[in-house]
Design a protein around this motif. Structure first.
Motif, PDB file in Angstrom:
ATOM      1  N   ILE A   6       0.843  -1.192   0.000  1.00  0.00           N
ATOM      2  CA  ILE A   6       0.000   0.000   0.000  1.00  0.00           C
ATOM      3  C   ILE A   6       0.879   1.243   0.000  1.00  0.00           C
ATOM      4  N   LEU A   7       0.607   2.164  -0.915  1.00  0.00           N
ATOM      5  CA  LEU A   7       1.332   3.428  -0.983  1.00  0.00           C
ATOM      6  C   LEU A   7       0.523   4.503  -0.269  1.00  0.00           C
ATOM      7  N   VAL A   8       1.119   5.120   0.752  1.00  0.00           N
ATOM      8  CA  VAL A   8       0.475   6.177   1.531  1.00  0.00           C
ATOM      9  C   VAL A   8       1.099   7.510   1.134  1.00  0.00           C
ATOM     10  N   ILE A   9       0.274   8.430   0.635  1.00  0.00           N
ATOM     11  CA  ILE A   9       0.746   9.750   0.219  1.00  0.00           C
ATOM     12  C   ILE A   9       0.168  10.781   1.191  1.00  0.00           C
ATOM     13  N   GLU A  10       1.003  11.276   2.071  1.00  0.00           N
ATOM     14  CA  GLU A  10       0.562  12.158   3.157  1.00  0.00           C
ATOM     15  C   GLU A  10       1.744  13.036   3.563  1.00  0.00           C
ATOM     16  N   ASN A  11       1.536  14.362   3.596  1.00  0.00           N
ATOM     17  CA  ASN A  11       2.639  15.270   3.911  1.00  0.00           C
ATOM     18  C   ASN A  11       2.736  15.620   5.390  1.00  0.00           C
ATOM     19  N   GLU A  12       1.750  15.246   6.203  1.00  0.00           N
ATOM     20  CA  GLU A  12       1.814  15.463   7.643  1.00  0.00           C
ATOM     21  C   GLU A  12       2.491  14.263   8.289  1.00  0.00           C
ATOM     22  N   PRO A  13       3.701  14.414   8.837  1.00  0.00           N
ATOM     23  CA  PRO A  13       4.450  13.267   9.356  1.00  0.00           C
ATOM     24  C   PRO A  13       3.683  12.441  10.381  1.00  0.00           C
ATOM     25  N   PRO A  48       1.453  -0.520  -6.584  1.00  0.00           N
ATOM     26  CA  PRO A  48       1.015  -1.129  -5.327  1.00  0.00           C
ATOM     27  C   PRO A  48      -0.353  -1.770  -5.496  1.00  0.00           C
ATOM     28  N   ALA A  49      -0.826  -2.432  -4.445  1.00  0.00           N
ATOM     29  CA  ALA A  49      -2.172  -2.991  -4.466  1.00  0.00           C
ATOM     30  C   ALA A  49      -3.213  -1.902  -4.236  1.00  0.00           C
ATOM     31  N   MET A  50      -2.783  -0.787  -3.592  1.00  0.00           N
ATOM     32  CA  MET A  50      -3.720   0.267  -3.240  1.00  0.00           C
ATOM     33  C   MET A  50      -2.956   1.547  -2.959  1.00  0.00           C
ATOM     34  N   ILE A  51      -3.626   2.679  -3.156  1.00  0.00           N
ATOM     35  CA  ILE A  51      -3.086   3.987  -2.794  1.00  0.00           C
ATOM     36  C   ILE A  51      -4.017   4.654  -1.797  1.00  0.00           C
ATOM     37  N   MET A  52      -3.436   5.262  -0.773  1.00  0.00           N
ATOM     38  CA  MET A  52      -4.171   6.124   0.140  1.00  0.00           C
ATOM     39  C   MET A  52      -3.529   7.497   0.046  1.00  0.00           C
ATOM     40  N   THR A  53      -4.316   8.516  -0.292  1.00  0.00           N
ATOM     41  CA  THR A  53      -3.745   9.836  -0.507  1.00  0.00           C
ATOM     42  C   THR A  53      -4.544  10.930   0.184  1.00  0.00           C
ATOM     43  N   ASP A  54      -3.820  11.925   0.664  1.00  0.00           N
ATOM     44  CA  ASP A  54      -4.440  13.128   1.193  1.00  0.00           C
ATOM     45  C   ASP A  54      -4.878  14.000   0.019  1.00  0.00           C
ATOM     46  N   TRP A  55      -5.764  14.943   0.266  1.00  0.00           N
ATOM     47  CA  TRP A  55      -6.187  15.892  -0.760  1.00  0.00           C
ATOM     48  C   TRP A  55      -5.186  17.038  -0.845  1.00  0.00           C
ATOM     49  N   ASN A  56      -4.902  17.655   0.309  1.00  0.00           N
ATOM     50  CA  ASN A  56      -4.077  18.855   0.353  1.00  0.00           C
ATOM     51  C   ASN A  56      -2.591  18.500   0.425  1.00  0.00           C
ATOM     52  N   LEU A  57      -2.038  18.158  -0.716  1.00  0.00           N
ATOM     53  CA  LEU A  57      -0.620  17.844  -0.821  1.00  0.00           C
ATOM     54  C   LEU A  57       0.127  19.061  -1.351  1.00  0.00           C
ATOM     55  N   PRO A  58       1.405  19.201  -1.021  1.00  0.00           N
ATOM     56  CA  PRO A  58       2.187  20.293  -1.611  1.00  0.00           C
ATOM     57  C   PRO A  58       2.357  20.085  -3.110  1.00  0.00           C
ATOM     58  N   GLY A  59       2.270  21.160  -3.861  1.00  0.00           N
ATOM     59  CA  GLY A  59       2.364  21.025  -5.309  1.00  0.00           C
ATOM     60  C   GLY A  59       1.053  20.531  -5.885  1.00  0.00           C
ATOM     61  N   GLN A  60       1.089  19.426  -6.574  1.00  0.00           N
ATOM     62  CA  GLN A  60      -0.114  18.841  -7.162  1.00  0.00           C
ATOM     63  C   GLN A  60      -0.999  18.258  -6.074  1.00  0.00           C
ATOM     64  N   SER A  61      -2.280  18.564  -6.098  1.00  0.00           N
ATOM     65  CA  SER A  61      -3.194  18.076  -5.064  1.00  0.00           C
ATOM     66  C   SER A  61      -3.491  16.595  -5.247  1.00  0.00           C
ATOM     67  N   GLY A  62      -3.988  15.989  -4.181  1.00  0.00           N
ATOM     68  CA  GLY A  62      -4.381  14.585  -4.265  1.00  0.00           C
ATOM     69  C   GLY A  62      -5.496  14.367  -5.267  1.00  0.00           C
ATOM     70  N   LEU A  63      -6.389  15.345  -5.392  1.00  0.00           N
ATOM     71  CA  LEU A  63      -7.485  15.229  -6.360  1.00  0.00           C
ATOM     72  C   LEU A  63      -6.946  15.224  -7.782  1.00  0.00           C
ATOM     73  N   SER A  64      -5.999  16.116  -8.062  1.00  0.00           N
ATOM     74  CA  SER A  64      -5.386  16.153  -9.395  1.00  0.00           C
ATOM     75  C   SER A  64      -4.619  14.871  -9.680  1.00  0.00           C
ATOM     76  N   LEU A  65      -3.981  14.334  -8.647  1.00  0.00           N
ATOM     77  CA  LEU A  65      -3.247  13.081  -8.806  1.00  0.00           C
ATOM     78  C   LEU A  65      -4.196  11.953  -9.196  1.00  0.00           C
ATOM     79  N   ILE A  66      -5.342  11.861  -8.535  1.00  0.00           N
ATOM     80  CA  ILE A  66      -6.315  10.811  -8.851  1.00  0.00           C
ATOM     81  C   ILE A  66      -6.772  10.939 -10.299  1.00  0.00           C
ATOM     82  N   ARG A  67      -7.083  12.146 -10.710  1.00  0.00           N
ATOM     83  CA  ARG A  67      -7.527  12.348 -12.090  1.00  0.00           C
ATOM     84  C   ARG A  67      -6.443  11.936 -13.078  1.00  0.00           C
TER      85      ARG A  67
END
Length: 246
Positions: A6-13, A48-67
């Motif tokens: 699982i890939l976790v995309i999150e900028n808050e440590p 990965p088998a799955m991605i978990m992503t935040d919306w408010n990421l630095p640079g490109q947003s999580g929503l833009s990434l999904i699209r």
């Protein structure tokens, strides 16, 4: 539950650590990224088998990434859970319509998070209902072949995701019948699902978009207060004509 990558995309440590720790305790292998650009580089090395992503990421947003991921054949069917502090209904609808499979709001229960992850993984590993394994269906100018996973309208092949294909398959095998969102979740996603019924609305929207190039989006009809159905009239300038399954 077998272990999954699982890939976790999150900028808050702290939140990233919370998610990764609980997934690891559940037996999964966790990769971490702090932004969309880093995640895309990791995806080049393997999916990965799955991605978990935040919306408010630095640079490109999580929503833009999904699209972006949904627009590419290689990553079009990757299971994605949006994990975000945005709790408004318009935000949730936007994320689901953009391609998120599930939506979790912060703060969240770690147990609920793991349960949602497992439900989505089970959905992918659970064999489709027997009705999904039907023969080729031809109706209203559409031809759906469950063996080659192709949908064609005349000589035109219509590109769509795995879930949209299964949804269309079920609806075309039961033309004119109205199916509630709960029934569609059970028949298309399987009874191991832990998803909001609004997920169905998002995938219906994506199915209509996939059918739009051939003008077949109007065959997916919304029945207000009830659900959805496939209307089996032929396209053309004349009167609407009922068609029979080939």
């Amino acid at each position: 539950m077998p272990p999954a990558h699982i890939l976790v995309i999150e900028n808050e440590p702290a939140i990233q650590e919370l998610i990764a720790l609980n997934l690891s305790m559940a037996g999964h292998v966790v990769a971490r990224a702090r932004d969309a650009e880093s995640a895309l580089l990791m995806l080049e090395d393997g999916l990965p088998a799955m991605i978990m992503t935040d919306w408010n990421l630095p640079g490109q947003s999580g929503l833009s990434l999904i699209r972006r991921l949904r627009a590419q054949p290689r990553t079009r069917d990757l299971p994605i859970i949006m994990v975000t502090a945005r709790c408004g209904e318009p935000d949730k609808i936007m994320a689901l319509e953009s391609g998120a499979d599930d939506y979790m709001t912060k703060p969240f229960s770690p147990r609920e998070m793991v349960a949602r992850v497992h439900a989505l993984l089970r959905r992918l590993r659970t064999p489709a209902p027997r009705e999904q394994a039907a023969d080729t269906v031809q109706m209203a100018g559409l031809r759906l072949d469950p063996h080659t996973l192709r949908v064609t309208a005349g000589a035109r092949e219509l590109a769509m995701g795995r879930v949209e294909f299964k949804l269309l398959n079920f609806l075309m095998n039961h033309p004119e019948r109205v199916h509630t969102r709960a029934q569609l979740l059970d028949q298309v996603w399987g009874n191991a699902v832990y998803l909001d019924e609004r997920t169905v609305d998002a995938h219906v929207g994506r199915l209509r978009s996939a059918l739009q190039p051939s003008g077949h989006q109007e065959h997916i009809e919304t029945v207000r207060g009830s659900g959805y159905r496939f209307v089996a009239w032929e396209q053309g300038a004349g009167a609407l004509r009922e068609t029979a399954r080939a």
